[in-house]
Write a protein that holds these residues in place. Sequence first.
Motif, PDB file in Angstrom:
ATOM      1  N   VAL A  32     -38.529  11.092   9.530  1.00 36.97           N
ATOM      2  CA  VAL A  32     -39.647  10.732  10.392  1.00 36.97           C
ATOM      3  C   VAL A  32     -40.203   9.424   9.840  1.00 36.97           C
ATOM      4  CG1 VAL A  32     -41.979  11.380  11.124  1.00 36.97           C
ATOM      5  CG2 VAL A  32     -40.177  13.122  11.020  1.00 36.97           C
TER       6      VAL A  32
ATOM      7  N   TRP B 250     -37.745   8.416  19.726  1.00 35.33           N
ATOM      8  CA  TRP B 250     -38.640   7.822  18.738  1.00 35.33           C
ATOM      9  C   TRP B 250     -38.462   6.308  18.757  1.00 35.33           C
ATOM     10  CZ3 TRP B 250     -37.733  11.264  13.776  1.00 35.33           C
ATOM     11  CH2 TRP B 250     -38.036  12.592  14.086  1.00 35.33           C
TER      12      TRP B 250
ATOM     13  N   CYS C 187     -43.945  11.057  16.264  1.00 29.74           N
ATOM     14  CA  CYS C 187     -42.643  11.460  15.725  1.00 29.74           C
ATOM     15  C   CYS C 187     -42.775  12.748  14.914  1.00 29.74           C
ATOM     16  CB  CYS C 187     -42.046  10.349  14.876  1.00 29.74           C
ATOM     17  SG  CYS C 187     -41.697   8.841  15.801  1.00 29.74           S
TER      18      CYS C 187
END
Length: 156
Positions: free
Chosen positions: A137, A56, A149
């Motif tokens: 997230v 991410w 994500c």
Amino acid sequence: MKNRIEEILKNDSKTPLSKIAQELGVSLVEVLREAPTVRKYDVEKIDDLFEVLRSWDKVLMLVMTPNLILEIKDKFPKGFYGHGFFNFHDPESSVGGHLTITAIKEIFLVTDTMFNRKSCSIRFFGEDGKEIFAVYVPRDEKKELIKECLESFESL
């Protein structure tokens, strides 16, 4: 307890799990173990999970104590095992430190409501049922969960 949690969420799906814990007079971890919006993640696969988090662009990492909620927004760091710890060390991330991996006894993938918005987090708990840290997230500038994500989280 599972039926009671499901009943509360059926009446109001936006009730935060922490509020349910308060209402039922139990710890958050007890609610996470029974809530239909929570999945357990295999602790033995923590290295795989860390690889996903490193993919991410950024994460929101929370470390909570009774008197502090520390928020860190940055790339999840690379690390290595040594001296009984997983050592976060990555020049591309401001996150650094040392984590006793063996202290993590439960990992939960949590879909919840926070400030009336969908929230997705990965919560790491110790043997005592207390949260060690959480990774959320991340959101974009419009405060929406970042799509890539979120999809990654949902595929775990």
